[in-house]
Design an enzyme around this catalytic site. Structure first.
Site, PDB file in Angstrom:
ATOM      1  N   CYS A  92     -27.236   0.648   6.446  1.00 19.84           N
ATOM      2  CA  CYS A  92     -26.650   1.424   7.533  1.00 19.84           C
ATOM      3  C   CYS A  92     -26.363   0.454   8.672  1.00 19.84           C
ATOM      4  O   CYS A  92     -27.281  -0.185   9.179  1.00 19.84           O
ATOM      5  CB  CYS A  92     -27.619   2.518   7.971  1.00 19.84           C
ATOM      6  SG  CYS A  92     -26.993   3.481   9.348  1.00 19.84           S
ATOM      7  N   HIS A 130     -23.633  14.460   0.629  1.00 20.03           N
ATOM      8  CA  HIS A 130     -23.546  12.982   0.632  1.00 20.03           C
ATOM      9  C   HIS A 130     -24.621  12.488   1.603  1.00 20.03           C
ATOM     10  O   HIS A 130     -24.409  12.440   2.809  1.00 20.03           O
ATOM     11  CB  HIS A 130     -22.144  12.596   1.094  1.00 20.03           C
ATOM     12  CG  HIS A 130     -21.894  11.131   1.262  1.00 20.03           C
ATOM     13  ND1 HIS A 130     -21.094  10.399   0.409  1.00 20.03           N
ATOM     14  CD2 HIS A 130     -22.314  10.249   2.199  1.00 20.03           C
ATOM     15  CE1 HIS A 130     -21.027   9.154   0.807  1.00 20.03           C
ATOM     16  NE2 HIS A 130     -21.759   9.028   1.914  1.00 20.03           N
ATOM     17  N   ASN A 174     -27.228   4.647   0.664  1.00 22.84           N
ATOM     18  CA  ASN A 174     -27.061   5.988   0.079  1.00 22.84           C
ATOM     19  C   ASN A 174     -28.266   6.274  -0.799  1.00 22.84           C
ATOM     20  O   ASN A 174     -28.864   5.364  -1.365  1.00 22.84           O
ATOM     21  CB  ASN A 174     -25.826   6.030  -0.834  1.00 22.84           C
ATOM     22  CG  ASN A 174     -24.527   5.896  -0.075  1.00 22.84           C
ATOM     23  OD1 ASN A 174     -24.129   4.805   0.284  1.00 22.84           O
ATOM     24  ND2 ASN A 174     -23.871   7.005   0.156  1.00 22.84           N
ATOM     25  N   ARG A 185     -18.302   1.608  -3.648  1.00 26.22           N
ATOM     26  CA  ARG A 185     -17.561   1.702  -2.384  1.00 26.22           C
ATOM     27  C   ARG A 185     -18.527   1.811  -1.191  1.00 26.22           C
ATOM     28  O   ARG A 185     -18.673   0.893  -0.411  1.00 26.22           O
ATOM     29  CB  ARG A 185     -16.614   2.911  -2.422  1.00 26.22           C
ATOM     30  CG  ARG A 185     -15.565   2.941  -1.320  1.00 26.22           C
ATOM     31  CD  ARG A 185     -16.054   3.424   0.025  1.00 26.22           C
ATOM     32  NE  ARG A 185     -16.619   4.778  -0.025  1.00 26.22           N
ATOM     33  CZ  ARG A 185     -17.250   5.340   1.007  1.00 26.22           C
ATOM     34  NH1 ARG A 185     -17.427   4.677   2.133  1.00 26.22           N
ATOM     35  NH2 ARG A 185     -17.757   6.559   0.898  1.00 26.22           N
ATOM     36  N   ASP A 186     -19.251   2.922  -1.075  1.00 30.23           N
ATOM     37  CA  ASP A 186     -20.074   3.124   0.126  1.00 30.23           C
ATOM     38  C   ASP A 186     -21.224   2.125   0.159  1.00 30.23           C
ATOM     39  O   ASP A 186     -21.612   1.641   1.228  1.00 30.23           O
ATOM     40  CB  ASP A 186     -20.622   4.559   0.144  1.00 30.23           C
ATOM     41  CG  ASP A 186     -20.955   5.036   1.544  1.00 30.23           C
ATOM     42  OD1 ASP A 186     -20.791   4.252   2.495  1.00 30.23           O
ATOM     43  OD2 ASP A 186     -21.392   6.202   1.689  1.00 30.23           O
TER      44      ASP A 186
HETATM   45  P1  HMG Z   1      -6.101   0.672  13.588  1.00 31.82           P
HETATM   46  O1  HMG Z   1      -6.382  -0.713  14.059  1.00 31.82           O
HETATM   47  O2  HMG Z   1      -6.156   1.765  14.601  1.00 31.82           O
HETATM   48  O3  HMG Z   1      -4.739   0.722  12.789  1.00 31.82           O
HETATM   49  O4  HMG Z   1      -7.104   1.031  12.428  1.00 31.82           O
HETATM   50  P2  HMG Z   1      -3.286   0.457  13.200  1.00 31.82           P
HETATM   51  O5  HMG Z   1      -2.462   1.516  12.528  1.00 31.82           O
HETATM   52  O6  HMG Z   1      -3.141   0.290  14.691  1.00 31.82           O
HETATM   53  O7  HMG Z   1      -2.983  -0.949  12.510  1.00 31.82           O
HETATM   54  C1  HMG Z   1      -3.587  -2.160  12.938  1.00 31.82           C
HETATM   55  C2  HMG Z   1      -3.517  -3.179  11.811  1.00 31.82           C
HETATM   56  O8  HMG Z   1      -4.246  -2.730  10.679  1.00 31.82           O
HETATM   57  C3  HMG Z   1      -2.132  -3.459  11.312  1.00 31.82           C
HETATM   58  O9  HMG Z   1      -2.119  -4.790  10.842  1.00 31.82           O
HETATM   59  C4  HMG Z   1      -2.003  -2.548  10.123  1.00 31.82           C
HETATM   60  O10 HMG Z   1      -1.068  -2.995   9.163  1.00 31.82           O
HETATM   61  C5  HMG Z   1      -3.390  -2.637   9.537  1.00 31.82           C
HETATM   62  P3  HMG Z   1      -1.677  -6.011  11.773  1.00 31.82           P
HETATM   63  O11 HMG Z   1      -0.268  -5.668  12.196  1.00 31.82           O
HETATM   64  O12 HMG Z   1      -2.631  -6.065  12.930  1.00 31.82           O
HETATM   65  O13 HMG Z   1      -1.786  -7.202  10.858  1.00 31.82           O
HETATM   66  N1  HMG Z   1      -3.722  -1.450   8.774  1.00 31.82           N
HETATM   67  C6  HMG Z   1      -4.148  -1.487   7.491  1.00 31.82           C
HETATM   68  N2  HMG Z   1      -4.377  -2.486   6.646  1.00 31.82           N
HETATM   69  C7  HMG Z   1      -4.793  -2.178   5.413  1.00 31.82           C
HETATM   70  N3  HMG Z   1      -5.004  -0.910   4.998  1.00 31.82           N
HETATM   71  C8  HMG Z   1      -4.790   0.129   5.833  1.00 31.82           C
HETATM   72  C9  HMG Z   1      -4.351  -0.150   7.133  1.00 31.82           C
HETATM   73  N4  HMG Z   1      -4.053   0.627   8.196  1.00 31.82           N
HETATM   74  C10 HMG Z   1      -3.679  -0.177   9.187  1.00 31.82           C
HETATM   75  N5  HMG Z   1      -5.010   1.362   5.413  1.00 31.82           N
HETATM   76  C11 HMG Z   1      -7.754   2.083  10.374  1.00 31.82           C
HETATM   77  C12 HMG Z   1      -7.036   2.245  11.718  1.00 31.82           C
HETATM   78  C13 HMG Z   1      -7.948   3.422   9.773  1.00 31.82           C
HETATM   79  C14 HMG Z   1      -6.875   1.233   9.482  1.00 31.82           C
HETATM   80  C15 HMG Z   1      -9.049   1.338  10.625  1.00 31.82           C
HETATM   81  O14 HMG Z   1      -9.739   2.033  11.606  1.00 31.82           O
HETATM   82  C16 HMG Z   1      -9.893   1.234   9.377  1.00 31.82           C
HETATM   83  O15 HMG Z   1      -9.518   0.641   8.382  1.00 31.82           O
HETATM   84  N6  HMG Z   1     -11.103   1.769   9.425  1.00 31.82           N
HETATM   85  C17 HMG Z   1     -12.007   1.620   8.287  1.00 31.82           C
HETATM   86  C18 HMG Z   1     -12.773   2.821   8.136  1.00 31.82           C
HETATM   87  C19 HMG Z   1     -13.674   2.704   6.938  1.00 31.82           C
HETATM   88  O16 HMG Z   1     -13.291   2.304   5.855  1.00 31.82           O
HETATM   89  N7  HMG Z   1     -14.932   3.104   7.148  1.00 31.82           N
HETATM   90  C20 HMG Z   1     -15.860   3.188   6.097  1.00 31.82           C
HETATM   91  C21 HMG Z   1     -15.542   4.337   5.188  1.00 31.82           C
HETATM   92  S1  HMG Z   1     -15.944   5.932   5.883  1.00 31.82           S
HETATM   93  C22 HMG Z   1     -17.593   6.125   5.433  1.00 31.82           C
HETATM   94  O17 HMG Z   1     -18.210   5.202   4.962  1.00 31.82           O
HETATM   95  C23 HMG Z   1     -18.230   7.483   5.543  1.00 31.82           C
HETATM   96  C24 HMG Z   1     -18.410   8.166   4.185  1.00 31.82           C
HETATM   97  O18 HMG Z   1     -19.188   7.377   3.305  1.00 31.82           O
HETATM   98  C25 HMG Z   1     -19.092   9.520   4.346  1.00 31.82           C
HETATM   99  C26 HMG Z   1     -20.355   9.441   5.197  1.00 31.82           C
HETATM  100  O19 HMG Z   1     -21.285   8.712   4.868  1.00 31.82           O
HETATM  101  O20 HMG Z   1     -20.332  10.114   6.225  1.00 31.82           O
HETATM  102  C27 HMG Z   1     -17.048   8.398   3.522  1.00 31.82           C
HETATM  103 MG    MG Z   2     -21.398   7.338   3.311  1.00 31.86          MG
END
Ligand code: HMG
Ligand code: MG
Length: 286
Positions: A242, A209, A251, A13-14
């Site tokens: 990154c 993490h 990671n 995933r990450d």
């Molecule tokens: P948004 O644009 O604000 O969402 O995104 P929305 O509610 O306004 O919806 C807009 C569109 O997105 C709509 O579709 C929704 O259906 C769709 P449209 O009508 O335009 O066709 N939508 C989705 N589609 C699929 N799955 C969903 C979903 N939600 C809305 N769940 C949202 C908000 C959270 C969806 C967006 O910001 C997003 O997906 N962000 C991704 C964040 C992400 O995955 N980041 C990486 C993981 S976090 C990380 O890596 C850190 C970690 O490793 C720890 C560390 O290292 O610190 C965990």
């Molecule tokens: Mg991470």
């Protein structure tokens, strides 16, 4: 008897969410299936997030459908909101119940850029997800990002991290993974952050993490071990990178963490030979 440390493998995933190339479902599943035979007990395999934001995870439903679950291994996926929860429900198979992980940031800048909303809005969005998971008997893990630094807001104060952890734990008593998202943390600053968080949550409920962007991840794990943490996230082969530091490592590598833990006399139950094989496979995906 040696003390045990739990490794959460987050490479599929990450790691893969940050790789620029397109990686087929078959290759992802081959990696996950190999990792499943390594003795790892926790493997994060994908995300139900917007494919516009993270295209690499758009096939998570197929990955879940095609992997071969191994008894004793917990698989997990990220779910940020109810739309993601619906995706999870549609994808999971009845004989196979993956855990979910919800995520917030300790800093506002990263929250806006990662989730398109404020920290408090992100908590409001994940609250019904956590309630639905409880109702369905699905285990939930929480992530707090940017625990030492934010790519948009700069250094994060330790109290800010403790506040974010407390916010998540008010939603439900879940274990928390503390993310040094951009790998800028140093042992001193990680130590100070952990001291603040440990005032709110016991070490047994926490995981470290660490991204290895600045080459400090192992040193940060070292200090976390000293402060009582016994769970760490890592990615086989150091998968990923990154987005804020092109070319930087991802990671911390699972194989490097295993070596450190072995040197320090901890047991993991993970077979380094299988991890070495998986690391080779992962390196072929970079
Ligand atoms: P948004 O644009 O604000 O969402 O995104 P929305 O509610 O306004 O919806 C807009 C569109 O997105 C709509 O579709 C929704 O259906 C769709 P449209 O009508 O335009 O066709 N939508 C989705 N589609 C699929 N799955 C969903 C979903 N939600 C809305 N769940 C949202 C908000 C959270 C969806 C967006 O910001 C997003 O997906 N962000 C991704 C964040 C992400 O995955 N980041 C990486 C993981 S976090 C990380 O890596 C850190 C970690 O490793 C720890 C560390 O290292 O610190 C965990
Ligand atoms: Mg991470």
């Amino acid at each position: 008897m040696a003390e045990t440390v739990r490794i959460h493998e987050v490479g599929p995933r990450d790691g893969l969410q940050n790789e620029p190339g397109v990686i087929s479902v078959a290759r992802k599943v081959a990696l996950i299936d190999l990792l499943s035979r390594s003795g790892l007990r926790d493997i994060e395999v994908g995300s139900f997030v917007s494919p516009k934001w993270v295209p690499q995870m758009a096939d998570t439903d197929q990955v879940l459908a095609q992997l071969t679950p191994v008894a004793g291994v917990r698989y997990a996926v990220l779910v940020p909101n109810m739309r993601g929860w619906e995706g999870y429900l549609a994808a999971r198979r009845l004989h196979f119940l993956p855990d979910i992980a919800v995520f917030i940031s300790a800093s506002e800048g990263f929250s806006q850029n990662n989730l398109n909303c404020s920290v408090s809005e992100s908590v409001a969005r994940l609250r019904p997800v956590v309630a639905a998971a409880a109702e369905a008997g699905v285990a939930v893990r929480g992530y707090v990002s940017c625990v030492t630094d934010c790519p948009f807001d700069g250094p994060t104060a330790p109290e800010q991290v403790a506040d974010a952890v407390a916010l998540l734990r008010q939603v439900a008593p879940m274990p928390i993974s503390l993310g040094d998202t951009i790998g800028k943390g140093t042992p001193d600053r990680v130590g100070a952050m952990l001291e603040a968080v440990l005032a709110v949550v016991p070490a047994a409920e926490l995981a470290g993490h660490f991204h290895d962007t600045g080459g400090q991840a192992l040193a940060n794990i070292d200090v976390s071990l000293d402060l009582g943490l016994r769970a760490f996230d890592s990615a086989v082969g150091g998968l990923g990178g990154c987005p804020y530091a092109p070319g930087a490592p991802g990671n911390v590598a699972t194989e490097a963490v295993l070596e450190l833990l072995d040197q320090r006399g901890f047991e993991t139950g993970v077979d380094p030979a299988v991890i070495a094989q998986a690391a080779e496979m992962a390196k072929g995906m970079r």
